[in-house]
Design an enzyme around this catalytic site. Structure first.
Site, PDB file in Angstrom:
ATOM      1  N   ASN A 180      -5.877   6.909   3.632  1.00 35.96           N
ATOM      2  CA  ASN A 180      -5.359   5.722   2.801  1.00 35.96           C
ATOM      3  C   ASN A 180      -6.233   6.135   1.623  1.00 35.96           C
ATOM      4  O   ASN A 180      -7.456   5.721   1.410  1.00 35.96           O
ATOM      5  CB  ASN A 180      -5.626   4.566   3.256  1.00 35.96           C
ATOM      6  CG  ASN A 180      -5.029   3.595   2.194  1.00 35.96           C
ATOM      7  OD1 ASN A 180      -4.899   3.903   1.052  1.00 35.96           O
ATOM      8  ND2 ASN A 180      -4.724   2.356   2.520  1.00 35.96           N
ATOM      9  N   GLU A 233      -1.417  -1.353   9.245  1.00 26.67           N
ATOM     10  CA  GLU A 233      -0.585  -0.282   8.537  1.00 26.67           C
ATOM     11  C   GLU A 233      -0.982   1.174   9.069  1.00 26.67           C
ATOM     12  O   GLU A 233      -0.175   1.982   9.272  1.00 26.67           O
ATOM     13  CB  GLU A 233      -0.826  -0.437   7.120  1.00 26.67           C
ATOM     14  CG  GLU A 233       0.011  -1.747   6.473  1.00 26.67           C
ATOM     15  CD  GLU A 233      -0.566  -2.008   5.268  1.00 26.67           C
ATOM     16  OE1 GLU A 233      -1.887  -2.442   5.062  1.00 26.67           O
ATOM     17  OE2 GLU A 233       0.213  -1.782   4.068  1.00 26.67           O
ATOM     18  N   ARG A 262      -2.527 -12.385  -9.214  1.00 30.07           N
ATOM     19  CA  ARG A 262      -1.342 -11.917 -10.067  1.00 30.07           C
ATOM     20  C   ARG A 262      -0.465 -13.468 -10.114  1.00 30.07           C
ATOM     21  O   ARG A 262      -0.462 -14.061  -9.037  1.00 30.07           O
ATOM     22  CB  ARG A 262      -0.605 -10.831  -9.325  1.00 30.07           C
ATOM     23  CG  ARG A 262      -1.257  -9.471  -9.585  1.00 30.07           C
ATOM     24  CD  ARG A 262      -0.461  -8.502  -8.599  1.00 30.07           C
ATOM     25  NE  ARG A 262      -1.417  -8.216  -7.406  1.00 30.07           N
ATOM     26  CZ  ARG A 262      -1.344  -7.297  -6.431  1.00 30.07           C
ATOM     27  NH1 ARG A 262      -0.049  -6.647  -6.590  1.00 30.07           N
ATOM     28  NH2 ARG A 262      -1.938  -7.222  -5.280  1.00 30.07           N
ATOM     29  N   ARG A 303      -0.996   7.504   3.639  1.00 28.42           N
ATOM     30  CA  ARG A 303      -0.325   6.352   3.286  1.00 28.42           C
ATOM     31  C   ARG A 303       0.080   6.845   1.684  1.00 28.42           C
ATOM     32  O   ARG A 303      -0.596   7.232   1.003  1.00 28.42           O
ATOM     33  CB  ARG A 303      -1.278   5.200   3.245  1.00 28.42           C
ATOM     34  CG  ARG A 303      -0.801   4.032   2.227  1.00 28.42           C
ATOM     35  CD  ARG A 303      -1.436   2.599   2.382  1.00 28.42           C
ATOM     36  NE  ARG A 303      -0.720   1.743   1.900  1.00 28.42           N
ATOM     37  CZ  ARG A 303      -1.095   1.078   0.681  1.00 28.42           C
ATOM     38  NH1 ARG A 303      -2.199   1.150  -0.004  1.00 28.42           N
ATOM     39  NH2 ARG A 303      -0.405   0.171   0.392  1.00 28.42           N
ATOM     40  N   HIS A 331       4.559  -3.216   0.441  1.00 30.07           N
ATOM     41  CA  HIS A 331       3.955  -3.701   1.523  1.00 30.07           C
ATOM     42  C   HIS A 331       5.022  -3.218   2.639  1.00 30.07           C
ATOM     43  O   HIS A 331       5.114  -3.819   4.162  1.00 30.07           O
ATOM     44  CB  HIS A 331       3.807  -5.022   1.665  1.00 30.07           C
ATOM     45  CG  HIS A 331       2.549  -5.441   0.811  1.00 30.07           C
ATOM     46  ND1 HIS A 331       2.794  -6.512  -0.346  1.00 30.07           N
ATOM     47  CD2 HIS A 331       1.269  -5.349   0.872  1.00 30.07           C
ATOM     48  CE1 HIS A 331       1.408  -6.536  -0.722  1.00 30.07           C
ATOM     49  NE2 HIS A 331       0.724  -5.653  -0.167  1.00 30.07           N
TER      50      HIS A 331
END
Ligand code: AMP
Length: 399
Positions: free
Chosen positions: A6, A385, A239, A89, A178
């Site tokens: 990743n 993940e 955010r 990823r 995601h």
């Protein structure tokens, strides 16, 4: 063994799995690549190491990753040939990738074409792929895209009601993120419930520092909260989540803020941090709210309210609801937020078992937290993940 990579702009995270993906053999991270104070850390076979090093670029970071895996004292393997495949990823595959794929020159060219859609994420992904291919040229490399799972969304979900030419000419549409996490937990949820994934209408709440909610009908994404950029939907750590887009013009014209300043505000100074004024971390917010801080209480109330509304919207979009899944940092660890979201949703068959909800913390176990008689199952499923990337890599590499 399968190596997962990743690669971010200044970090390289990796995990080494056994070929059957049953066990993690080693886990490591290289931090502050190209910055002052860079270091690497690794845990393998019960031994761990954390050392500072000069790591000016990703090439050096990959060298350190492989050297650490091969290290005679704290390593995990004796020979590079033990690595049979590498899973990467990949963040943005636009509409060019609907599933994970073996990497070749054509795949790399398509990923390069996606760079304008994810200018911060795709370039480091591509650097990671090239460096890993250079060090391990003889094994299959597989790309697992965060956007791929959401490619099943129907046009009515992904089209913005703008002039159609913006979609045709500029690929402006909803993509969502995601997806690798949502795919993993939705599959696990079906297994825990011992029901076929194809029979379940599910809402997955990936509530971490980033937040994504996805409606998953029969194992396929039908709508999701994050859109083209990564700040829409439910508010996040820093955010804003959904705001009236008209505000951006107002902030520019009336408040004199530049587009860059507005971008910084909605991505880095909003969300839990913006409302609470204290922190982007739900642990801190919940503690302070408990101690009487009204702004922290408001941040929690707003967060849960936004999530609750999407839960209802997605149940309506699917025409039913069998299962709700909580995952990621907040979803796996915050009984209070789960309870606030699920409160007053008995009309959707949602009713939590208070004791089970309280016990589901720590991100280890897969737990059903709804009452036995409730029509809709509510689960906490820790996301993974890397495991999903390793499983895809195993399948595509034919191991
Ligand atoms: P993630 O992005 O999945 O790693 O999630 C990180 C976020 O999870 C942190 O910023 C916290 O807001 C939240 N988190 C982690 N542990 C807890 C906890 N015990 N209670 C509430 N929130 C938590």
């Amino acid at each position: 063994m399968i190596l997962t990579i990743n690669c971010g702009s200044s970090t390289l995270k990796y995990q080494l799995f056994t070929s059957d993906v049953a066990q993690v053999v080693a886990k490591g991270m290289i931090s502050r690549i190209g910055e002052d104070g860079s270091y690497f850390e690794q845990a393998a076979h019960g031994r761990s190491v954390k050392e500072s090093a000069t790591i000016p670029n990703h090439h050096k970071a990959f060298e350190i990753c492989i050297q650490s895996l091969l290290h005679p004292d704290y390593g995990a393997i004796h020979d590079m040939n033990e690595i049979e495949a590498v899973g990467h990823r990949a963040v943005h595959g636009a509409d060019l990738f609907i599933a994970s794929t073996r990497i070749d020159d054509e795949v790399i060219a398509k990923m390069e074409a996606c760079v304008p859609l994810a200018p911060l994420h795709n370039p480091p992904n591509l650097i990671g792929i090239r460096e890993a291919q250079a060090l391990l040229p003889n094994v299959p490399h597989v790309a697992v895209f965060d956007t791929a799972f959401n490619q099943t969304m129907p046009p009515k979900a992904y089209i913005y009601a703008l002039p159609y030419s913006f979609y045709e000419e500029h690929k402006i549409r909803k993509y969502g993120f995601h997806g690798t996490s949502v795919r993993f937990v939705s599959q696990r949820a079906a297994e825990v419930l011992q029901r076929p994934l194809t029979s379940l209408k599910m809402v997955v709440l990936h509530l971490g520092n980033g937040v994504t909610m996805t409606a998953v009908d029969g194992g396929q994404a039908v709508d999701t909260t994050i859109g083209f950029a990564t700040f829409s939907g439910v508010m996040m750590g820093t955010r804003s989540g959904d705001i009236d887009p008209g505000l951006i013009f107002h902030m520019h014209r009336e408040l004199g803020l530049s587009p860059d300043e507005i971008e910084r505000i909605v991505y880095k100074e909003s969300g839990l941090l913006g409302v609470s004024g204290i922190s982007n971390d739900m642990r801190v917010i919940a503690e302070q709210a408990q101690a009487g801080n009204q702004r922290c209480q408001l941040a929690m109330d707003k967060f849960a309210f936004m999530a609750k509304k999407y839960l209802g919207a997605f149940a309506a979009a699917m025409g039913g609801l069998d299962c709700v899944v909580f995952t990621a940092g907040i979803g796996e660890n915050s009984p209070i937020i789960r309870q606030m979201i699920c409160q007053d949703l008995a009309f959707l068959g949602i009713s939590l078992d208070e004791a089970k909800n309280k016990q589901a913390v720590g991100g280890k176990a897969e737990v059903v937290i709804s009452e036995v008689a409730a029509g809709t199952a509510v689960l906490v499923i820790p996301t993974n993940e890397e495991k999903m990337i390793a499983l895809d890599t195993k399948e595509i590499a034919g191991l």
